[in-house]
Scaffold this active site. Structure first.
Site, PDB file in Angstrom:
ATOM      1  N   ALA A   1      -9.922  -3.044  16.507  1.00 41.61           N
ATOM      2  CA  ALA A   1      -9.826  -4.009  16.470  1.00 41.61           C
ATOM      3  C   ALA A   1      -9.046  -4.577  15.556  1.00 41.61           C
ATOM      4  O   ALA A   1      -8.038  -5.629  15.669  1.00 41.61           O
ATOM      5  CB  ALA A   1     -11.419  -5.413  16.307  1.00 41.61           C
TER       6      ALA A   1
ATOM      7  N   GLY B   1       1.039  -1.445   0.028  1.00 42.71           N
ATOM      8  CA  GLY B   1      -0.090  -0.102   0.015  1.00 42.71           C
ATOM      9  C   GLY B   1       0.748   0.931   0.103  1.00 42.71           C
ATOM     10  O   GLY B   1       0.860   1.972   0.936  1.00 42.71           O
ATOM     11  N   ALA B   2       2.024   1.515  -0.926  1.00 49.55           N
ATOM     12  CA  ALA B   2       2.604   2.282  -1.023  1.00 49.55           C
ATOM     13  C   ALA B   2       2.063   3.496  -1.788  1.00 49.55           C
ATOM     14  O   ALA B   2       2.986   4.857  -2.826  1.00 49.55           O
ATOM     15  CB  ALA B   2       3.726   2.380  -1.234  1.00 49.55           C
ATOM     16  N   SER B   3       1.184   3.340  -2.614  1.00 50.13           N
ATOM     17  CA  SER B   3       0.451   4.189  -3.917  1.00 50.13           C
ATOM     18  C   SER B   3       0.526   5.922  -3.997  1.00 50.13           C
ATOM     19  O   SER B   3       0.115   6.869  -4.550  1.00 50.13           O
ATOM     20  CB  SER B   3      -0.689   3.904  -4.707  1.00 50.13           C
ATOM     21  OG  SER B   3      -1.904   3.495  -3.793  1.00 50.13           O
TER      22      SER B   3
ATOM     23  N   SER C   1      -1.692   1.168  15.189  1.00 44.37           N
ATOM     24  CA  SER C   1      -2.628   2.881  15.342  1.00 44.37           C
ATOM     25  C   SER C   1      -3.094   2.735  16.632  1.00 44.37           C
ATOM     26  O   SER C   1      -3.063   1.684  17.735  1.00 44.37           O
ATOM     27  CB  SER C   1      -3.829   2.774  14.460  1.00 44.37           C
ATOM     28  OG  SER C   1      -4.829   3.815  14.791  1.00 44.37           O
TER      29      SER C   1
ATOM     30  N   ASP D   1      -3.349  -8.116  -4.138  1.00 44.18           N
ATOM     31  CA  ASP D   1      -4.264  -7.825  -3.190  1.00 44.18           C
ATOM     32  C   ASP D   1      -4.223  -8.071  -2.075  1.00 44.18           C
ATOM     33  O   ASP D   1      -3.208  -9.560  -1.780  1.00 44.18           O
ATOM     34  CB  ASP D   1      -5.749  -8.130  -3.319  1.00 44.18           C
ATOM     35  CG  ASP D   1      -6.317  -8.124  -2.505  1.00 44.18           C
ATOM     36  OD1 ASP D   1      -6.450  -7.555  -1.242  1.00 44.18           O
ATOM     37  OD2 ASP D   1      -7.944  -8.543  -2.339  1.00 44.18           O
TER      38      ASP D   1
ATOM     39  N   LYS E   1      -6.445  -3.138  14.458  1.00 47.80           N
ATOM     40  CA  LYS E   1      -4.736  -2.826  14.278  1.00 47.80           C
ATOM     41  C   LYS E   1      -4.853  -3.286  15.946  1.00 47.80           C
ATOM     42  O   LYS E   1      -3.409  -3.765  16.364  1.00 47.80           O
ATOM     43  CB  LYS E   1      -4.987  -1.175  14.586  1.00 47.80           C
ATOM     44  CG  LYS E   1      -5.469  -0.268  13.263  1.00 47.80           C
ATOM     45  CD  LYS E   1      -4.738  -0.562  12.792  1.00 47.80           C
ATOM     46  CE  LYS E   1      -4.144   0.135  11.090  1.00 47.80           C
ATOM     47  NZ  LYS E   1      -3.101  -0.054  10.158  1.00 47.80           N
TER      48      LYS E   1
ATOM     49  N   TYR F   1     -11.938  -1.403  12.497  1.00 45.21           N
ATOM     50  CA  TYR F   1     -10.367  -0.746  12.558  1.00 45.21           C
ATOM     51  C   TYR F   1      -9.475  -0.866  13.907  1.00 45.21           C
ATOM     52  O   TYR F   1      -8.584  -1.403  13.563  1.00 45.21           O
ATOM     53  CB  TYR F   1     -10.535   0.445  12.269  1.00 45.21           C
ATOM     54  CG  TYR F   1      -9.310   1.120  11.424  1.00 45.21           C
ATOM     55  CD1 TYR F   1      -8.846   0.844  10.326  1.00 45.21           C
ATOM     56  CD2 TYR F   1      -8.793   2.260  13.308  1.00 45.21           C
ATOM     57  CE1 TYR F   1      -7.833   1.882   9.972  1.00 45.21           C
ATOM     58  CE2 TYR F   1      -7.683   3.046  12.831  1.00 45.21           C
ATOM     59  CZ  TYR F   1      -6.816   2.626  10.736  1.00 45.21           C
ATOM     60  OH  TYR F   1      -6.074   3.219  11.181  1.00 45.21           O
TER      61      TYR F   1
HETATM   62  P1  NAP Z   1      -4.393   6.033   2.340  1.00 44.48           P
HETATM   63  O1  NAP Z   1      -3.531   7.311   2.016  1.00 44.48           O
HETATM   64  O2  NAP Z   1      -5.815   5.603   2.313  1.00 44.48           O
HETATM   65  O3  NAP Z   1      -3.333   4.833   1.377  1.00 44.48           O
HETATM   66  C1  NAP Z   1      -3.684   3.004   1.706  1.00 44.48           C
HETATM   67  C2  NAP Z   1      -3.144   2.546   0.795  1.00 44.48           C
HETATM   68  O4  NAP Z   1      -3.124   0.693   1.396  1.00 44.48           O
HETATM   69  C3  NAP Z   1      -2.829   2.893  -0.971  1.00 44.48           C
HETATM   70  O5  NAP Z   1      -1.481   3.082  -0.884  1.00 44.48           O
HETATM   71  C4  NAP Z   1      -4.518   1.281  -1.562  1.00 44.48           C
HETATM   72  O6  NAP Z   1      -3.581   1.110  -2.280  1.00 44.48           O
HETATM   73  C5  NAP Z   1      -3.715   0.621  -0.376  1.00 44.48           C
HETATM   74  N1  NAP Z   1      -4.200  -0.588  -0.277  1.00 44.48           N
HETATM   75  C6  NAP Z   1      -5.828  -0.444   0.204  1.00 44.48           C
HETATM   76  N2  NAP Z   1      -5.704  -1.760   0.276  1.00 44.48           N
HETATM   77  C7  NAP Z   1      -5.439  -2.530  -0.291  1.00 44.48           C
HETATM   78  C8  NAP Z   1      -5.373  -3.887  -0.508  1.00 44.48           C
HETATM   79  N3  NAP Z   1      -6.290  -5.000  -0.212  1.00 44.48           N
HETATM   80  N4  NAP Z   1      -3.948  -4.474  -0.703  1.00 44.48           N
HETATM   81  C9  NAP Z   1      -2.734  -3.330  -1.780  1.00 44.48           C
HETATM   82  N5  NAP Z   1      -2.752  -2.457  -0.993  1.00 44.48           N
HETATM   83  C10 NAP Z   1      -3.759  -1.837  -0.903  1.00 44.48           C
HETATM   84  O7  NAP Z   1      -3.574   5.608   3.787  1.00 44.48           O
HETATM   85  P2  NAP Z   1      -2.715   5.919   5.103  1.00 44.48           P
HETATM   86  O8  NAP Z   1      -3.388   7.020   5.779  1.00 44.48           O
HETATM   87  O9  NAP Z   1      -1.684   6.424   4.428  1.00 44.48           O
HETATM   88  O10 NAP Z   1      -2.095   4.658   6.386  1.00 44.48           O
HETATM   89  C11 NAP Z   1      -1.487   3.593   6.009  1.00 44.48           C
HETATM   90  C12 NAP Z   1      -1.618   2.802   7.474  1.00 44.48           C
HETATM   91  O11 NAP Z   1      -1.351   4.190   8.398  1.00 44.48           O
HETATM   92  C13 NAP Z   1      -3.428   2.296   6.768  1.00 44.48           C
HETATM   93  O12 NAP Z   1      -2.499   0.875   7.713  1.00 44.48           O
HETATM   94  C14 NAP Z   1      -3.668   3.316   8.060  1.00 44.48           C
HETATM   95  O13 NAP Z   1      -4.361   2.252   8.755  1.00 44.48           O
HETATM   96  C15 NAP Z   1      -2.932   3.811   9.221  1.00 44.48           C
HETATM   97  N6  NAP Z   1      -2.916   4.943   9.637  1.00 44.48           N
HETATM   98  C16 NAP Z   1      -2.979   6.023   9.161  1.00 44.48           C
HETATM   99  C17 NAP Z   1      -2.965   6.757  10.019  1.00 44.48           C
HETATM  100  C18 NAP Z   1      -4.199   8.452   9.489  1.00 44.48           C
HETATM  101  O14 NAP Z   1      -3.524   9.054  10.209  1.00 44.48           O
HETATM  102  N7  NAP Z   1      -3.630   8.821   8.273  1.00 44.48           N
HETATM  103  C19 NAP Z   1      -3.107   6.705  11.291  1.00 44.48           C
HETATM  104  C20 NAP Z   1      -3.110   5.262  12.249  1.00 44.48           C
HETATM  105  C21 NAP Z   1      -2.947   4.748  11.503  1.00 44.48           C
HETATM  106  P3  NAP Z   1      -4.681   2.555  -3.567  1.00 44.48           P
HETATM  107  O15 NAP Z   1      -3.999   3.340  -3.865  1.00 44.48           O
HETATM  108  O16 NAP Z   1      -4.378   1.173  -4.884  1.00 44.48           O
HETATM  109  O17 NAP Z   1      -6.156   1.921  -3.058  1.00 44.48           O
END
Ligand code: NAP
Length: 248
Positions: free
Chosen positions: A158, A13-15, A143, A64, A160, A156
């Site tokens: 649960a 998930g690095a897009s 998280s 996926d 995490k 979510y």
């Molecule tokens: P984000 O911007 O929504 O990006 C999520 C990434 O995961 C995207 O690259 C997406 O790909 C990919 N993804 C989603 N479903 C997938 C699947 N089934 N297989 C492979 N890739 C998948 O999320 P983020 O905010 O950067 O968060 C990243 C991580 O940190 C997550 O685990 C999130 O729960 C955790 N986190 C975030 C925050 C926050 O404040 N942002 C806080 C606590 C924890 P596509 O672009 O192709 O959909």
């Protein structure tokens, strides 16, 4: 020598968001980066081009993370491309927020499969090459909500919290083989997603945090660099909160 020189890192998930920042910071620190995405083809291609222009060796894979067989195929493909996997970062995650009263079985299952089962899928798949190499660092993106809980996010939170239990168990199982496993628990990280929120609401969040600001994706990436590198050689089974002191 850079901290992650020639280390092969697989990031799910690095897009965009935190995963993208991790890919960028890891390339700056000398890593070879394999990353995945679910559907953002264009963003993935753009990231590949950006990191290659920075002088990095990088490859994006559409895969996926919630699919067990796809995870095995992905790891085989990364091994074929780069010959080893030193670091796995289970970062892919989604939210399907709603109160339990309204939560559907599908909303529960999607979050569990993408956030928690994915870590099982990928960790299981990298286990063999890491065991053979007698070396590895696995980082799970949890998280603060996984520690504290949050109304409207029972699925979510649960998932995490599950990642933290998984992290500690894998650290115990694989420690004797020099494979470490740690979790990062980000707090309120400002991304494209939060930029769409009402500025007044966001400012209230910032005010409630001891450091008086939201975190940046780079703040999280810096801790991932520490956990991926030998700087954390004696750290395993831990959860590091990256939350500006929101959770103590
Ligand atoms: P984000 O911007 O929504 O990006 C999520 C990434 O995961 C995207 O690259 C997406 O790909 C990919 N993804 C989603 N479903 C997938 C699947 N089934 N297989 C492979 N890739 C998948 O999320 P983020 O905010 O950067 O968060 C990243 C991580 O940190 C997550 O685990 C999130 O729960 C955790 N986190 C975030 C925050 C926050 O404040 N942002 C806080 C606590 C924890 P596509 O672009 O192709 O959909």
């Amino acid at each position: 020598m850079k901290l992650l020189q020639d280390q092969v890192v697989l990031i799910t998930g690095a897009s965009r968001g935190i995963g993208k920042a991790i890919a960028e910071e890891f390339v700056k620190n000398g890593a070879i980066v394999a990353f995945t995405y679910a559907s953002s083809e264009e963003k993935a291609k753009a990231l590949e081009a950006e990191l290659t222009a920075m002088g990095g060796t990088v490859k994006g894979f559409k895969s996926d993370a919630s699919n067990y067989d796809a995870a095995q195929t992905l790891v085989d493909d990364v091994m074929a491309a780069f010959g080893k996997i030193d670091v796995l970062i289970n970062n892919a995650g989604i939210t399907r927020d709603t109160l339990l009263m309204r939560m559907s079985e599908q909303q529960w299952d999607e979050v569990m499969d993408t956030n928690l089962k994915s870590a099982f899928n990928l960790t299981k798949a990298v286990q063999r090459p890491m065991l053979k190499a007698r070396k590895g660092s696995i980082i799970n993106m949890s998280s603060v909500v996984g520690v504290s809980g949050n109304a409207g996010q029972s699925n979510y939170a649960a998932s995490k919290a599950g990642l933290i239990g998984f992290t500690k168990s894998i650290a115990q199982e694989l420690g004797s083989r020099n494979i470490r496993c740690n979790a990062i628990a980000p707090g309120f990280i400002e991304t494209e997603m939060t930029a769409a929120l009402d500025e007044k609401v966001v400012q209230e969040w910032r005010n409630s945090i001891p450091l008086k600001r939201g975190g940046s994706p780079v703040d999280v990436a810096n801790v991932a660099i520490f956990l991926a590198s030998d700087m954390s050689a004696y750290v395993t089974g831990q959860t590091i909160n990256v939350c500006g002191g929101m959770l103590m």
